[in-house]
Scaffold this motif. Structure first.
Motif, short mmCIF file in Angstrom:
data_model
loop_
_atom_site.label_atom_id
_atom_site.label_comp_id
_atom_site.label_asym_id
_atom_site.label_seq_id
_atom_site.Cartn_x
_atom_site.Cartn_y
_atom_site.Cartn_z
N GLY A 61 0.83 -1.19 0.00
CA GLY A 61 0.00 0.00 0.00
C GLY A 61 0.87 1.25 0.00
O GLY A 61 1.80 1.38 -0.79
N GLU A 62 0.60 2.14 0.93
CA GLU A 62 1.41 3.35 1.08
C GLU A 62 2.20 3.33 2.39
O GLU A 62 2.65 4.38 2.85
N SER A 63 2.38 2.14 2.96
CA SER A 63 3.02 2.02 4.27
C SER A 63 4.53 1.85 4.16
O SER A 63 5.03 0.79 3.77
N GLY A 64 5.26 2.90 4.53
CA GLY A 64 6.72 2.82 4.54
C GLY A 64 7.22 1.82 5.56
O GLY A 64 8.20 1.12 5.33
N SER A 65 6.56 1.76 6.72
CA SER A 65 6.97 0.80 7.75
C SER A 65 6.89 -0.62 7.21
O SER A 65 7.83 -1.41 7.36
N THR A 66 5.78 -0.94 6.57
CA THR A 66 5.59 -2.29 6.05
C THR A 66 6.68 -2.63 5.03
O THR A 66 7.30 -3.70 5.11
N LEU A 67 6.95 -1.74 4.11
CA LEU A 67 7.96 -1.99 3.09
C LEU A 67 9.34 -2.19 3.71
O LEU A 67 10.05 -3.15 3.38
N GLN A 82 8.31 -9.33 -4.72
CA GLN A 82 7.99 -8.16 -5.53
C GLN A 82 7.10 -7.27 -4.68
O GLN A 82 6.04 -7.68 -4.23
N PHE A 83 7.55 -6.05 -4.45
CA PHE A 83 6.82 -5.14 -3.57
C PHE A 83 5.99 -4.17 -4.39
O PHE A 83 6.50 -3.45 -5.26
N LEU A 84 4.69 -4.16 -4.11
CA LEU A 84 3.79 -3.19 -4.72
C LEU A 84 3.74 -1.96 -3.83
O LEU A 84 3.49 -2.06 -2.63
N ARG A 85 3.99 -0.79 -4.43
CA ARG A 85 4.07 0.45 -3.67
C ARG A 85 3.05 1.43 -4.23
O ARG A 85 3.12 1.81 -5.40
N ARG A 86 2.13 1.84 -3.40
CA ARG A 86 1.05 2.73 -3.83
C ARG A 86 1.38 4.19 -3.50
O ARG A 86 2.20 4.47 -2.64
N GLY A 87 0.68 5.08 -4.17
CA GLY A 87 0.84 6.50 -3.89
C GLY A 87 2.28 6.94 -4.05
O GLY A 87 2.95 6.61 -5.03
N ARG A 88 2.77 7.67 -3.06
CA ARG A 88 4.13 8.22 -3.13
C ARG A 88 5.16 7.33 -2.45
O ARG A 88 6.32 7.74 -2.28
N LEU A 89 4.75 6.11 -2.09
CA LEU A 89 5.69 5.23 -1.41
C LEU A 89 6.92 4.93 -2.27
O LEU A 89 8.03 4.83 -1.75
N ALA A 90 6.72 4.82 -3.58
CA ALA A 90 7.86 4.52 -4.46
C ALA A 90 8.91 5.62 -4.45
O ALA A 90 10.06 5.38 -4.85
#
Length: 210
Positions: A61-67, A82-90
């Motif tokens: 999602g958009e969770s930096g902690s999770t990533l 493979q990490f899916l990054r939503r919003g501005r997380l990327a």
């Protein structure tokens, strides 16, 4: 009154309980999107572990902690994620892990404590001891201490050194049984302010050690 649960503490409990093979704590009321992301990633890794797959797609999602928690952890578990990054997380700073080896891991102490927490969860799972060394003074110490408290709760030993942490390995996470996240101090701020102005609100569920 009881404040909402601490999101930071709940992330850590969920991950430790997953590693131990125990039963995840049930949802605590209406959970936030970050906790939902951590639950999704646990489900994906659990599916990979159950089926013997070495690949998984983790939706952060958009969770930096999770990533930042799951990048080294999935590598330690031998899963190519493979990490899916939503919003501005990327766009946020990240350390990539194609694999994770035991040994010395040098990291700046002024980066997000989430990177440190990810390593603290992952390195005990490797086949040989490791060390985290900080090239600059460690900041956000409170969040690292929260991680260390959860690790101790699950029987994991971490030694503090002059330059960081020494992590024996391999270690086994052992669930203490039913666990619940602590309440969030920041969520109680308004009630404390009201008490300072003369109210008498009984605030429960807070851990004075945090």
């Amino acid at each position: 009154k009881t404040p909402p649960v601490s999101k930071s503490h709940f992330h850590r409990l969920l991950i430790a309980e997953f590693i131990s093979g125990g039963s995840l704590p049930p949802p605590c009321g209406s959970e936030c999107a970050d906790i939902a992301a951590t639950r999704r990633c646990i489900a994906a890794l659990d599916e990979a572990r159950r089926t013997g797959s070495d690949e998984a797609t983790l939706d952060c999602g958009e969770s930096g902690s999770t990533l930042r928690f799951f990048a080294p952890l999935s590598a330690a578990l031998g899963v190519k994620a493979q990490f899916l990054r939503r919003g501005r997380l990327a766009e946020r700073p990240m350390i990539e892990y194609d694999s994770l080896s035991s040994g010395v891991h040098e990291i700046r102490g002024d980066v997000s404590s989430q990177f440190v927490t990810g390593l603290l969860f992952a390195l005990p799972l490797l086949e040989a001891p490791s060390e985290i060394r900080f090239s600059t003074p460690l900041e956000s110490r409170g969040y690292v201490d929260m991680t260390l408290d959860v690790l101790r709760l699950y029987g994991v030993v971490v030694h503090e050194t002059e330059s960081g942490f020494s992590i024996p390995a391999p270690q086994k996470f052992v669930s203490p049984g039913a666990v619940r996240p602590e309440a969030d101090w920041s969520g109680a701020a308004f009630w404390f302010a009201a008490n300072a102005l003369g109210s008498e609100i009984d605030i429960r569920g807070l851990d004075a050690a945090t």
